[in-house]
Design a protein around this motif. Sequence first.
Motif, PDB file in Angstrom:
ATOM      1  N   SER A 253     -16.397 -13.311 -26.623  1.00  0.00           N
ATOM      2  CA  SER A 253     -16.289 -13.140 -28.080  1.00  0.00           C
ATOM      3  C   SER A 253     -17.561 -12.483 -28.628  1.00  0.00           C
ATOM      4  O   SER A 253     -17.495 -11.678 -29.565  1.00  0.00           O
ATOM      5  N   LYS A 256     -17.257  -8.866 -27.782  1.00  0.00           N
ATOM      6  CA  LYS A 256     -16.243  -8.214 -28.620  1.00  0.00           C
ATOM      7  C   LYS A 256     -16.781  -7.967 -30.021  1.00  0.00           C
ATOM      8  O   LYS A 256     -16.445  -6.966 -30.655  1.00  0.00           O
ATOM      9  N   ALA A 257     -17.602  -8.911 -30.502  1.00  0.00           N
ATOM     10  CA  ALA A 257     -18.202  -8.740 -31.829  1.00  0.00           C
ATOM     11  C   ALA A 257     -19.084  -7.489 -31.820  1.00  0.00           C
ATOM     12  O   ALA A 257     -19.077  -6.710 -32.779  1.00  0.00           O
ATOM     13  N   GLU A 258     -19.832  -7.312 -30.722  1.00  0.00           N
ATOM     14  CA  GLU A 258     -20.684  -6.109 -30.602  1.00  0.00           C
ATOM     15  C   GLU A 258     -19.814  -4.855 -30.591  1.00  0.00           C
ATOM     16  O   GLU A 258     -20.133  -3.838 -31.214  1.00  0.00           O
ATOM     17  N   ASP A 260     -16.795  -4.542 -31.829  1.00  0.00           N
ATOM     18  CA  ASP A 260     -16.215  -4.331 -33.161  1.00  0.00           C
ATOM     19  C   ASP A 260     -17.239  -3.711 -34.117  1.00  0.00           C
ATOM     20  O   ASP A 260     -16.892  -2.886 -34.962  1.00  0.00           O
ATOM     21  N   ALA A 261     -18.491  -4.157 -33.967  1.00  0.00           N
ATOM     22  CA  ALA A 261     -19.537  -3.643 -34.862  1.00  0.00           C
ATOM     23  C   ALA A 261     -19.735  -2.141 -34.650  1.00  0.00           C
ATOM     24  O   ALA A 261     -20.028  -1.413 -35.592  1.00  0.00           O
TER      25      ALA A 261
END
Lengths: 376, 174
Positions: A253, A256-258, A260-261
């Motif tokens: 997660s 994935k946040a990276e 998405d950023a």
Amino acid sequence: MTQANTTVPTSSKRSGGVVFAPGEKFFTRRVSLAPDGDVSAQVELALEGFSPFPASQLYYGFRTNPTRTEALVFAAFRKNFPPEETATWVDATAVLPTFSVWLGANSVQPAGVSLRENGDELEAISWDGRSELPAAVLVRTQEATGRDALVTEARQKAELRADATLKTFRPAVEIAREKQELVLRLGSGGIEARFDEVGLGHADIRDKELLKERRLTSRRDTLLWRGFAAVMIGLAACVVLELGLLAGHFWLSGRKAELDAQAPLAKKIEQTQSVAKRLDEISTQRLLPFEMIDVLNDKRPAGMEFNSVTTNGLWQLDIRGQANSADDTSTFEADARKIPGVEKLEVMEKNSRDRMTVFHYEITFKPGWFQAGGGK
Amino acid sequence: MKKFFQNRSLRERLLILVFALIGLSWWAPVALRRLGVFRHEFSNYRTDHETQQLWLSHRTEIETHAATVARTLEPAKMLDASQAFAELSRMTSGLTPEIVSGKTLQSDQFALNNIQITIRRADIKSLVDFYKELSARAPYLGIEQCVLSADRASPGLINAVFHVYSIESLPPSK
């Protein structure tokens, strides 16, 4: 045959899981065996023959030589063992006579007598030099008989000369577990007896039926334990897997946040690339459907009609139509292939019915064909 | 644990084993399924990550290329979606067109507007005139794809569908 001693009986001694029953209570005999026959049955039969008591009233065991041609049978009258003594045998790994260390049966021993002094007990083992097993085993307390008298008796039992070699041993018996074997060894080394599971079952003096039942119970318990252990290992693996997945999801997660950023920036670059590529194509190459149709139309026989024309990319036309005769289509195909700007003409479908020929062509032009002169 | 297990009665041991087996047979497939889902998610993440890294690593050269392409175009001749729509309506004034605006592809500097024109029962001369007029505006206005088909009911007339693009210059973003 050696007779059981009738002096004051000593009690069994326990060492680890093994109980040593006093050797002086046993009488022994070396018997011949038919190697192919059932050893236990042969021993039982022999025992019935030479024992003063029925087998049911005896505690007995035996040890065979490696080739199973001989066995040393040892037996003791059950009444010589008080119930409180035999009660301690129940949970023992094995109950063996104290002289079991001499039953190694590894190699043929030279003729002579081995004497072991163990406290007030004397063990005289006669070897006749012909077998891996002793010819006679005599166990007495020093109170009951003198050392020299016992050695003389042992020599007589094995029919040895009066000057036959005498070896004296004093050390106690050491017990070890090696792989699946029970090992009895004299502390001084050299003398050793190894009992595997089968051998131990034969040598154990307890009731054979009881032993068989115990073996089955033990096998069942082992099986249950192994099954339980395997299931527990599986459950532990599940716990590890779940924890690993939890950690993995947590890590993923974060990643994935990276992702998405950075996604909008990547998307912007991708769009820039798409637009730049498209603009590049547009400014250098143009779709020229009417010019392509015009070139092909020049080669079209009068009896042939194009019903539909669809462009497919910059350089391909998909043409469907009909002709009054198959000859017209053949003529068109041949002439169209000769056009310098045409790279290839593929006939996707051609059917003739009622003197009408229906066709479907895929015609590919060479990139840049029009700039190179139009191909007419 | 072995001592604990061995000290239980046979019935208890069997019950423990059966319950443990039930637990394992319920848990193991669920855990394995979750592992499969995780592996799938990880695989997707890796693909996405690699793709993203590829784009990011080529950022400079893509932007350089886009700038080079931009220099070859004259912003004054470009048409936004509305202008293109109006211009195409004008070009097809003598025909019976149906004009529909489509999806737009855009970067920081440019947008490619897509417009679909459907013309029914047109004669070949009118179509050629439209085509010539459209071609004169290239590359700022051009045909992406076209379908021409003979009208079965009216011999000599043609139905045509043109997928047209227009290049639009976008104001620099702040």
